[in-house]
Design a protein around this motif. Sequence first.
Motif, PDB file in Angstrom:
ATOM      1  N   PHE A 147     -35.985 133.265 -79.558  1.00  0.00           N
ATOM      2  CA  PHE A 147     -36.481 131.890 -79.556  1.00  0.00           C
ATOM      3  C   PHE A 147     -35.323 130.881 -79.537  1.00  0.00           C
ATOM      4  O   PHE A 147     -35.367 129.857 -80.217  1.00  0.00           O
ATOM      5  CB  PHE A 147     -37.387 131.636 -80.770  1.00  0.00           C
ATOM      6  CG  PHE A 147     -38.500 132.633 -80.898  1.00  0.00           C
ATOM      7  CD1 PHE A 147     -39.564 132.631 -80.002  1.00  0.00           C
ATOM      8  CD2 PHE A 147     -38.486 133.593 -81.900  1.00  0.00           C
ATOM      9  CE1 PHE A 147     -40.592 133.552 -80.117  1.00  0.00           C
ATOM     10  CE2 PHE A 147     -39.506 134.518 -82.025  1.00  0.00           C
ATOM     11  CZ  PHE A 147     -40.564 134.505 -81.131  1.00  0.00           C
ATOM     12  N   GLN A 148     -34.293 131.183 -78.773  1.00  0.00           N
ATOM     13  CA  GLN A 148     -33.092 130.350 -78.741  1.00  0.00           C
ATOM     14  C   GLN A 148     -32.701 130.086 -77.292  1.00  0.00           C
ATOM     15  O   GLN A 148     -32.640 131.009 -76.485  1.00  0.00           O
ATOM     16  CB  GLN A 148     -31.956 131.078 -79.471  1.00  0.00           C
ATOM     17  CG  GLN A 148     -30.735 130.230 -79.738  1.00  0.00           C
ATOM     18  CD  GLN A 148     -29.822 130.934 -80.724  1.00  0.00           C
ATOM     19  OE1 GLN A 148     -29.550 132.128 -80.596  1.00  0.00           O
ATOM     20  NE2 GLN A 148     -29.341 130.206 -81.708  1.00  0.00           N
ATOM     21  N   LYS A 149     -32.427 128.841 -76.956  1.00  0.00           N
ATOM     22  CA  LYS A 149     -32.055 128.491 -75.599  1.00  0.00           C
ATOM     23  C   LYS A 149     -30.797 129.247 -75.179  1.00  0.00           C
ATOM     24  O   LYS A 149     -29.790 129.233 -75.875  1.00  0.00           O
ATOM     25  CB  LYS A 149     -31.814 126.982 -75.490  1.00  0.00           C
ATOM     26  CG  LYS A 149     -31.542 126.514 -74.076  1.00  0.00           C
ATOM     27  CD  LYS A 149     -31.385 125.003 -74.014  1.00  0.00           C
ATOM     28  CE  LYS A 149     -31.125 124.531 -72.589  1.00  0.00           C
ATOM     29  NZ  LYS A 149     -30.957 123.062 -72.525  1.00  0.00           N
ATOM     30  N   GLY A 150     -30.866 129.904 -74.035  1.00  0.00           N
ATOM     31  CA  GLY A 150     -29.732 130.669 -73.543  1.00  0.00           C
ATOM     32  C   GLY A 150     -29.517 131.975 -74.260  1.00  0.00           C
ATOM     33  O   GLY A 150     -28.487 132.630 -74.078  1.00  0.00           O
ATOM     34  N   GLY A 151     -30.489 132.376 -75.079  1.00  0.00           N
ATOM     35  CA  GLY A 151     -30.328 133.575 -75.886  1.00  0.00           C
ATOM     36  C   GLY A 151     -31.063 134.777 -75.325  1.00  0.00           C
ATOM     37  O   GLY A 151     -31.262 134.916 -74.115  1.00  0.00           O
ATOM     38  N   PHE A 152     -31.503 135.639 -76.219  1.00  0.00           N
ATOM     39  CA  PHE A 152     -32.190 136.879 -75.898  1.00  0.00           C
ATOM     40  C   PHE A 152     -33.629 136.551 -75.540  1.00  0.00           C
ATOM     41  O   PHE A 152     -34.407 136.100 -76.372  1.00  0.00           O
ATOM     42  CB  PHE A 152     -32.116 137.808 -77.109  1.00  0.00           C
ATOM     43  CG  PHE A 152     -32.659 139.190 -76.900  1.00  0.00           C
ATOM     44  CD1 PHE A 152     -32.002 140.097 -76.097  1.00  0.00           C
ATOM     45  CD2 PHE A 152     -33.812 139.593 -77.557  1.00  0.00           C
ATOM     46  CE1 PHE A 152     -32.495 141.391 -75.925  1.00  0.00           C
ATOM     47  CE2 PHE A 152     -34.310 140.873 -77.401  1.00  0.00           C
ATOM     48  CZ  PHE A 152     -33.645 141.774 -76.587  1.00  0.00           C
ATOM     49  N   THR A 153     -33.979 136.772 -74.287  1.00  0.00           N
ATOM     50  CA  THR A 153     -35.290 136.364 -73.791  1.00  0.00           C
ATOM     51  C   THR A 153     -36.289 137.517 -73.845  1.00  0.00           C
ATOM     52  O   THR A 153     -35.944 138.675 -74.083  1.00  0.00           O
ATOM     53  CB  THR A 153     -35.182 135.894 -72.332  1.00  0.00           C
ATOM     54  OG1 THR A 153     -34.802 137.016 -71.515  1.00  0.00           O
ATOM     55  CG2 THR A 153     -34.158 134.773 -72.195  1.00  0.00           C
ATOM     56  N   GLU A 154     -37.540 137.164 -73.565  1.00  0.00           N
ATOM     57  CA  GLU A 154     -38.576 138.179 -73.491  1.00  0.00           C
ATOM     58  C   GLU A 154     -38.268 139.182 -72.375  1.00  0.00           C
ATOM     59  O   GLU A 154     -38.492 140.391 -72.530  1.00  0.00           O
ATOM     60  CB  GLU A 154     -39.929 137.516 -73.262  1.00  0.00           C
ATOM     61  CG  GLU A 154     -41.102 138.450 -73.358  1.00  0.00           C
ATOM     62  CD  GLU A 154     -42.424 137.727 -73.218  1.00  0.00           C
ATOM     63  OE1 GLU A 154     -42.971 137.698 -72.089  1.00  0.00           O
ATOM     64  OE2 GLU A 154     -42.908 137.192 -74.226  1.00  0.00           O
TER      65      GLU A 154
END
Length: 409
Positions: free
Chosen positions: A225-232
Motif C-alpha cells: 500500500f505504498q506508492k512505488g512499492g510492492f504492488t499486487e
Amino acid sequence: MAALQDNLILRSGTVLRNRICKASMNEALATPDGKVQPEHVALYDVWANSGASLLITGNMMVDGAHMNEPLVVDALLDANMDLLRKWAATGKRTNTHIWPQLNHPGKQSPKMVNDAPVAPSVVPIPNDMFVPPRELSDAEIEGITDRFVEAAVRLEDAGFTGVQLHGAHGYLIGQFLSPHHNRRTDRWGGSFENRFRFVEEIYRRIRAKTGPEFNIGIKINSSDFQKGGFTEEDSINVAKALDALGIDLIEISGGSWENPVNRKGKQEEKMESTKKREAYFLEYAEKVKSQIGAPLVVTGGFRSSAGISDALASGAMDMAGVARPFAVEPKFGTQIIQNPNHTSPVAPIRSGLKKIDAMAIMEISWYTMQIERIAQGKKVQTKADGVWPALRVMYRFWKNGKAVKRVRA
C-alpha cells in the motif's frame, strides 16, 4: 469445496487435519537476549489443544543483533535447543503442526533495541522510532541467507515440522522485494528477478539442507500500500515464482509499520468491501489462487465459523489464518468446528485516549497481556481496564529494550 474440518495435504506429504491455522503473534516471552522460556512451552501446550491443525509461532530472529522488538526468540542460540525440543513436542501429542516464523527485520528494527539497522538500500523509515539504516554489502546478504538456513536446520533438529519465512509487514525479505525499499543496482536489486533473488536463495538453500518432509512456507503481503512499492502484481509474481519452486504453503497478509492495514485511513476504506465478507484480503486471494498450485492461507479479519466456512466454500483459499481470537479463546479452533454459529468475542480495544488508540498501542498491548496470561495458566480477560494495559506493556518493552542493548553492547 473445502470445509473447516477437511484435511489439507501439503506437497511434502504432511496432512493438516483441518483448515484452521493459528497465525503468528509475538509471544513477548523471551529474555532480552532471546532465550526461550518455559512459558513458551506452556503456551503452545495450550494452543496445541486449541483445535487448530497448524500453529505459526511469533517471530524467531535469525540474528540476535537485529530484533524486530524486545522479548523475541533468537533461533540461533545454542542455549535454546532443549526448550525448543520441548516446544516442538507439544504439537506432536495432539497431531498439531508447529512452524516457527523466521525473520530478519532489516531496517524495521526500532532504536529501542538497535542503533545500527541494515537494509537493501539507505531508505529511512519516516518514523522517530527507527534509526536510518546502513546498506548491506553482498557478503552480508550472503551471510544473512546462511543464517536463515542454519536456523531452519536447527529447528528441524528440534522436532518442528516446518518453518515460515516472514516476507510480509515490511521486514527484510519484503524490503528486498519492494522497489521502493530496494534501490540496488547489483544482482540483488532492479528487476523483479533480482529483487526476488534474496528469498529465492533462502528457499533453495533451506530446501537443500532439510529433509523432504520438512515444510517451508512463506507469509507475503498482498501489497504494501505504498506508492512505488510492492504492488499486487509483484505479489502475484512472487506467489507464482515460489509455487514453481515447490513451496508448501503461502500465507497472504498485508501492511507494515509505515502503512498498517488495521488502522483507520485509506487502506481501511479500500478494504471495506472485503470486510463485509470478514476477511481483509479475500479479493486478492481470488486473483492469485487460480494461478498457483500451492495451498493458500488468508489471514486478517476472520472472527466466525460462518465467515471462515463461506471463504473456504468460495474456493479463494485453502486455509484460514486466525490470530487474535486465539488470544482470548484458547480453544477457538474447536469452538468454530463444533458450533457453526460461533463468533469470537474479539472486539476493538480502546483506552479512551485518542492518541493512544490511533497508534493501536492498546490493541497490541492488551492481546500481548492475554497471551502472557495463557502461558501462566491464568484465565484470559475479555475487557480492557482503561489505559493501564498499554502503559504496562509499553513500560515492559521499554525496560527490556534497554536490556537488549546492554546484552548486545
